[in-house]
Design a protein around this motif. Structure first.
Motif, PDB file in Angstrom:
ATOM      1  N   THR A  76      -6.033   5.229   5.042  1.00 14.90           N
ATOM      2  CA  THR A  76      -7.450   4.882   5.138  1.00 14.90           C
ATOM      3  C   THR A  76      -7.718   4.031   6.379  1.00 14.90           C
ATOM      4  N   LEU A  77      -6.652   3.505   7.003  1.00 17.02           N
ATOM      5  CA  LEU A  77      -6.800   2.717   8.219  1.00 17.02           C
ATOM      6  C   LEU A  77      -7.074   3.643   9.401  1.00 17.02           C
ATOM      7  N   SER A  78      -7.980   3.240  10.266  1.00 16.80           N
ATOM      8  CA  SER A  78      -8.345   4.039  11.436  1.00 16.80           C
ATOM      9  C   SER A  78      -7.133   4.236  12.346  1.00 16.80           C
ATOM     10  N   GLY A  79      -6.803   5.495  12.637  1.00 16.38           N
ATOM     11  CA  GLY A  79      -5.679   5.795  13.524  1.00 16.38           C
ATOM     12  C   GLY A  79      -4.344   5.956  12.825  1.00 16.38           C
ATOM     13  N   ILE A  80      -4.293   5.728  11.514  1.00 16.76           N
ATOM     14  CA  ILE A  80      -3.038   5.879  10.757  1.00 16.76           C
ATOM     15  C   ILE A  80      -3.097   7.185   9.975  1.00 16.76           C
ATOM     16  N   GLY A  81      -2.286   8.134  10.418  1.00 21.95           N
ATOM     17  CA  GLY A  81      -2.190   9.408   9.728  1.00 21.95           C
ATOM     18  C   GLY A  81      -0.982   9.419   8.803  1.00 21.95           C
ATOM     19  N   GLU A  82      -0.651  10.601   8.330  1.00 17.12           N
ATOM     20  CA  GLU A  82       0.446  10.741   7.371  1.00 17.12           C
ATOM     21  C   GLU A  82       1.779  10.276   7.948  1.00 17.12           C
ATOM     22  N   VAL A  83       2.061  10.640   9.208  1.00 21.18           N
ATOM     23  CA  VAL A  83       3.345  10.275   9.826  1.00 21.18           C
ATOM     24  C   VAL A  83       3.466   8.765  10.002  1.00 21.18           C
ATOM     25  N   LEU A  84       2.418   8.126  10.538  1.00 23.34           N
ATOM     26  CA  LEU A  84       2.472   6.674  10.745  1.00 23.34           C
ATOM     27  C   LEU A  84       2.513   5.917   9.420  1.00 23.34           C
ATOM     28  N   ALA A  85       1.793   6.422   8.424  1.00 18.34           N
ATOM     29  CA  ALA A  85       1.840   5.786   7.104  1.00 18.34           C
ATOM     30  C   ALA A  85       3.262   5.834   6.553  1.00 18.34           C
ATOM     31  N   GLN A  86       3.936   6.977   6.723  1.00 16.72           N
ATOM     32  CA  GLN A  86       5.325   7.096   6.258  1.00 16.72           C
ATOM     33  C   GLN A  86       6.242   6.192   7.066  1.00 16.72           C
ATOM     34  N   ASN A  87       5.975   6.051   8.386  1.00 14.14           N
ATOM     35  CA  ASN A  87       6.776   5.149   9.223  1.00 14.14           C
ATOM     36  C   ASN A  87       6.682   3.712   8.724  1.00 14.14           C
ATOM     37  N   ILE A  88       5.486   3.303   8.312  1.00 13.54           N
ATOM     38  CA  ILE A  88       5.289   1.938   7.790  1.00 13.54           C
ATOM     39  C   ILE A  88       6.092   1.758   6.498  1.00 13.54           C
ATOM     40  N   ILE A  89       6.008   2.736   5.611  1.00 14.37           N
ATOM     41  CA  ILE A  89       6.739   2.656   4.341  1.00 14.37           C
ATOM     42  C   ILE A  89       8.245   2.642   4.598  1.00 14.37           C
ATOM     43  N   ASP A  90       8.715   3.491   5.514  1.00 11.09           N
ATOM     44  CA  ASP A  90      10.149   3.535   5.845  1.00 11.09           C
ATOM     45  C   ASP A  90      10.614   2.206   6.426  1.00 11.09           C
ATOM     46  N   TYR A  91       9.794   1.607   7.286  1.00 10.61           N
ATOM     47  CA  TYR A  91      10.156   0.326   7.902  1.00 10.61           C
ATOM     48  C   TYR A  91      10.315  -0.766   6.853  1.00 10.61           C
ATOM     49  N   ARG A  92       9.344  -0.887   5.949  1.00  3.38           N
ATOM     50  CA  ARG A  92       9.435  -1.967   4.953  1.00  3.38           C
ATOM     51  C   ARG A  92      10.523  -1.685   3.923  1.00  3.38           C
ATOM     52  N   THR A  93      10.828  -0.396   3.680  1.00  3.79           N
ATOM     53  CA  THR A  93      11.927  -0.063   2.776  1.00  3.79           C
ATOM     54  C   THR A  93      13.254  -0.508   3.379  1.00  3.79           C
ATOM     55  N   LYS A  94      13.408  -0.285   4.674  1.00  2.00           N
ATOM     56  CA  LYS A  94      14.658  -0.640   5.358  1.00  2.00           C
ATOM     57  C   LYS A  94      14.775  -2.136   5.611  1.00  2.00           C
ATOM     58  N   ASN A  95      13.665  -2.788   6.000  1.00  2.00           N
ATOM     59  CA  ASN A  95      13.713  -4.175   6.456  1.00  2.00           C
ATOM     60  C   ASN A  95      13.131  -5.185   5.473  1.00  2.00           C
ATOM     61  N   GLY A  96      12.597  -4.716   4.364  1.00  3.33           N
ATOM     62  CA  GLY A  96      11.959  -5.634   3.432  1.00  3.33           C
ATOM     63  C   GLY A  96      10.496  -5.814   3.809  1.00  3.33           C
ATOM     64  N   PRO A  97       9.761  -6.619   3.049  1.00  2.00           N
ATOM     65  CA  PRO A  97       8.326  -6.765   3.294  1.00  2.00           C
ATOM     66  C   PRO A  97       8.043  -7.403   4.654  1.00  2.00           C
TER      67      PRO A  97
ATOM     68  N   ALA B 173       0.827  -1.215   0.000  1.00  2.00           N
ATOM     69  CA  ALA B 173       0.000   0.000   0.000  1.00  2.00           C
ATOM     70  C   ALA B 173       0.857   1.258   0.000  1.00  2.00           C
ATOM     71  N   ASP B 174       0.385   2.271  -0.744  1.00  2.00           N
ATOM     72  CA  ASP B 174       1.066   3.560  -0.715  1.00  2.00           C
ATOM     73  C   ASP B 174       0.589   4.346   0.504  1.00  2.00           C
ATOM     74  N   LYS B 175       1.134   5.526   0.696  1.00  2.00           N
ATOM     75  CA  LYS B 175       0.839   6.330   1.887  1.00  2.00           C
ATOM     76  C   LYS B 175      -0.662   6.644   1.984  1.00  2.00           C
ATOM     77  N   THR B 176      -1.263   7.026   0.861  1.00  2.00           N
ATOM     78  CA  THR B 176      -2.685   7.398   0.861  1.00  2.00           C
ATOM     79  C   THR B 176      -3.554   6.226   1.271  1.00  2.00           C
ATOM     80  N   THR B 177      -3.237   5.037   0.763  1.00  2.00           N
ATOM     81  CA  THR B 177      -4.020   3.846   1.095  1.00  2.00           C
ATOM     82  C   THR B 177      -3.842   3.478   2.563  1.00  2.00           C
ATOM     83  N   LEU B 178      -2.618   3.567   3.072  1.00  2.00           N
ATOM     84  CA  LEU B 178      -2.375   3.260   4.484  1.00  2.00           C
ATOM     85  C   LEU B 178      -3.157   4.212   5.393  1.00  2.00           C
TER      86      LEU B 178
END
Length: 195
Positions: free
Chosen positions: A147-168, A140-145
């Protein structure tokens, strides 16, 4: 009086000469001892590193490559292989692949599933949302993430950063390793996410 100064001068000269010789011997001894110590340590250190590299090269990992690749399937790779190696083993990216969605330089772990998302004409990840409406946290991209309840722009970016660094993500619970996502938030969104 003059003779006395000459003798003292000679004594000083002899003393300095002897001191210089002793200093040279001590310095040579220290240098020689250091060289012997280095000669003993270097093969052990080199051997240890070479052994570790050899062990990694001899290890095999099994990975599942799915999504937008030419030949999806399960592949055996050498230990230490990268996501790009897994993609190449699967015949490379297909034309509709979003090659920037994953960290292609990440090290592949045994039993990992690597899903390469597709990009539709609108530029949105097709694989981001499953038919059931669940958000795929691996694609999922940032916008799609967001859409989850409680996930704003910062947390969505944190998720993307985590999977970029650590893989899926390999399981949903791993999402709790992401900065600022704890047990409470995970419980809140776990029914809306998938891998």
């Amino acid at each position: 009086m003059e003779g006395k100064w000459k003798i003292d001068g000679k004594k000083w000269g002899y003393g300095l000469a002897i001191g210089a010789v002793l200093l040279g011997i001590v310095t040579w001894g220290i240098v020689r001892q250091q060289q012997k110590r280095d000669a003993l340590l270097t093969p052990m250190e080199t051997g240890g590193n070479a052994s570790t590299v050899q062990e990694t090269a001899n290890t095999k990992v099994l990975v599942h490559v799915a999504g937008a690749v030419n030949n999806p399937g399960v592949y055996t790779l050498d230990g230490g292989s990268r996501v790009i190696d897994a993609v190449e083993a699967a015949g490379g990216l297909s034309p509709e692949a979003d090659g920037d969605a994953l960290n292609l330089a990440a090290v592949v772990e045994d039993a990992a599933k690597i899903t390469i998302p597709k990009v539709n004409a609108g530029g949105e990840d097709v694989a981001s949302t499953a038919a059931s409406g669940l958000v795929n946290i691996n694609t999922a991209d940032k916008t799609t993430l967001m859409t989850l309840s409680g996930i704003g722009e910062v947390l969505a970016q944190n998720i993307i950063d985590y999977r970029t660094k650590n893989g899926p993500f390999t399981n949903l619970e791993e999402l709790k390793n992401v900065n600022r996502i704890g047990d409470k938030l995970f419980e809140q969104i776990k029914d809306g996410i998938t891998l």
